[in-house]
Motif scaffolding. Structure first.
Motif, mmCIF file in Angstrom:
data_model
loop_
_atom_site.group_PDB
_atom_site.id
_atom_site.type_symbol
_atom_site.label_atom_id
_atom_site.label_comp_id
_atom_site.label_asym_id
_atom_site.label_seq_id
_atom_site.Cartn_x
_atom_site.Cartn_y
_atom_site.Cartn_z
ATOM 1 N N MET A 1 3.759 1.578 -36.032
ATOM 2 C CA MET A 1 3.751 0.734 -34.835
ATOM 3 C C MET A 1 2.800 -0.444 -35.039
ATOM 4 O O MET A 1 1.677 -0.294 -35.495
ATOM 5 N N THR A 2 3.272 -1.663 -34.715
ATOM 6 C CA THR A 2 2.457 -2.859 -34.869
ATOM 7 C C THR A 2 1.261 -2.806 -33.923
ATOM 8 O O THR A 2 1.388 -2.415 -32.770
ATOM 9 N N ARG A 3 0.104 -3.203 -34.439
ATOM 10 C CA ARG A 3 -1.102 -3.182 -33.614
ATOM 11 C C ARG A 3 -0.981 -4.208 -32.488
ATOM 12 O O ARG A 3 -0.674 -5.375 -32.714
ATOM 13 N N ILE A 4 -1.224 -3.746 -31.267
ATOM 14 C CA ILE A 4 -1.139 -4.618 -30.105
ATOM 15 C C ILE A 4 -2.375 -5.500 -30.056
ATOM 16 O O ILE A 4 -3.507 -5.006 -30.104
ATOM 17 N N GLN A 5 -2.164 -6.810 -29.966
ATOM 18 C CA GLN A 5 -3.271 -7.753 -30.050
ATOM 19 C C GLN A 5 -3.433 -8.618 -28.804
ATOM 20 O O GLN A 5 -4.308 -9.484 -28.767
ATOM 21 N N SER A 6 -2.611 -8.395 -27.800
ATOM 22 C CA SER A 6 -2.745 -9.210 -26.594
ATOM 23 C C SER A 6 -2.305 -8.416 -25.371
ATOM 24 O O SER A 6 -1.571 -7.425 -25.465
ATOM 25 N N GLN B 1 5.194 -3.701 -24.148
ATOM 26 C CA GLN B 1 5.408 -2.364 -24.696
ATOM 27 C C GLN B 1 5.759 -1.345 -23.614
ATOM 28 O O GLN B 1 6.422 -0.348 -23.883
ATOM 29 N N THR B 2 5.284 -1.579 -22.390
ATOM 30 C CA THR B 2 5.578 -0.638 -21.301
ATOM 31 C C THR B 2 6.972 -0.836 -20.739
ATOM 32 O O THR B 2 7.434 -0.024 -19.933
ATOM 33 N N HIS C 1 -8.718 -2.355 -25.020
ATOM 34 C CA HIS C 1 -9.157 -1.007 -25.400
ATOM 35 C C HIS C 1 -9.141 -0.080 -24.199
ATOM 36 O O HIS C 1 -8.669 1.061 -24.282
ATOM 37 N N ARG C 2 -9.638 -0.552 -23.075
ATOM 38 C CA ARG C 2 -9.659 0.271 -21.860
ATOM 39 C C ARG C 2 -8.246 0.608 -21.406
ATOM 40 O O ARG C 2 -7.955 1.732 -20.990
#
Length: 348
Positions: free
Chosen positions: A1-6, A13-14, A93-94
């Motif tokens: 899975m591609t790292r989510i950056q924004s 993604q949801t 992160h949260r």
């Protein structure tokens, strides 16, 4: 899975659709393209307020409306107006830690989040009115009463039964039916209290030329009053005209305000500073505004605080610096500049 950056990637993604609004100075649409560039650190936030980006996000799932959510985020900006990347990363992160709540119930995703905030009641009403249009929902139950009241079908004193949500629903639907016409016709007879409430709603939309013309005599009347008999109406009228696309009439009205001694009042100056930023790019408005700000009742502390907030806006920093260096500025303005920046600039 591609790292989510924004943040926008995470929302995508949801499976939710997303509409963004700026909630700083007024409730206004914010394009996802603009916000994506802000997130990437490519551009400063276009409408900063008090050194933050105030963003409302409407998240909805067409097939699962029970999962719809609203987020209100207050994001710190650096000294150049760019989003603080460490804050954005902390927010992500949260949210990632609470991904279950994000998917099942987006509102819970911001529980105890230090970057969330609650808008005041008037901005909340405007946000909900805009959200209703996006989601193609019916207006609130207060909408029809507001229409009847402003159409003159109820006694003027019945304004006490007006819900602000009804006014908000009405102004965001200016172009529907006869809404703009009935408001234009009503402005002349409205008591001060409902007129003020209407004006504070109109600042969040773009009232047309006829509506601005109807407001003109009420503004002139307010300028002729003293503060004690005004009840904040002049400041509300300034807010009402601030976002109109009728640039020449808007400018003429603001020039009359700035020429009045009432422009020295703190509430009027705040309305000009926080709502008329687009107009203040015009040197013919910016210079007298700075003179009034320097001489105003808010004193040096008010001058420094308001000017620092305005200079934080990318589009105003250059015009303000040019105005501050104007050799024809008054001694009062020069002294206020010197107090804020040091005597070198005040004397330059």
């Amino acid at each position: 899975m591609t790292r989510i950056q924004s943040l926008l990637e995470l929302i995508d993604q949801t499976g939710a659709r997303c509409r963004l609004f700026d909630l700083g100075r007024r409730v206004a649409k914010l394009s996802s393209t603009t916000f994506a560039r802000v997130e990437q650190g490519r551009i400063p936030y276009p409408q900063p307020y008090l050194h933050h980006a105030w963003v409302g996000l409407l998240l909805w799932h067409p097939d699962s409306p029970q999962r719809n959510a609203v987020w209100f985020l207050k994001l710190p900006l650096d000294e150049q107006g760019f989003l603080v990347q460490a804050v954005r990363d902390d927010l992500l992160h949260r949210l990632m830690q609470n991904i279950g709540g994000l998917v099942e119930d987006g509102n819970d995703a911001l529980k105890d989040n230090p970057f969330s905030f609650k808008p005041d009641d008037e901005k909340m009403a405007l946000f909900h009115a805009h959200a209703g249009l996006v989601l193609r929902q019916s207006a609130s139950r207060y909408y029809e009463y507001a229409q009847h009241y402003f159409a003159g079908q109820l006694a003027p004193e019945n304004w006490v039964n007006l819900g602000y949500q009804g006014i908000a629903d009405l102004v965001v639907r200016l172009e529907q039916g006869r809404n703009e016409a009935l408001l234009t016709d009503a402005i002349g007879w409205l008591p001060a209290e409902p007129l003020g409430a209407l004006c504070r709603a109109l600042e969040h939309v773009e009232p047309g030329h006829r509506l601005l013309q109807a407001l003109e005599p009420r503004l002139d009347s307010a300028l002729a009053c003293d503060r004690d008999s005004d009840g904040g109406l002049l400041a509300a009228l300034v807010r009402a005209v601030s976002n109109s696309p009728s640039q020449s009439l808007r400018k003429a009205l603001l020039q009359r305000v700035l020429a009045s001694p009432r422009a020295l009042e703190a509430e009027v100056i705040v309305a000009l500073a926080t709502r008329c930023c687009e107009s203040l790019k015009d040197p013919e408005l910016l210079q007298p505004f700075l003179e009034r700000l320097a001489a105003g009742e808010a004193g040096q502390a008010g001058f420094s605080r308001v000017l620092a907030d305005l200079m934080f806006m990318p589009s105003l920093r250059g015009p303000i610096m040019a105005a501050l260096r104007n050799p024809e500025r008054s001694e009062t303005l020069s002294r206020a500049i010197g107090e804020m920046f040091g005597q070198g600039m005040g004397e330059g």
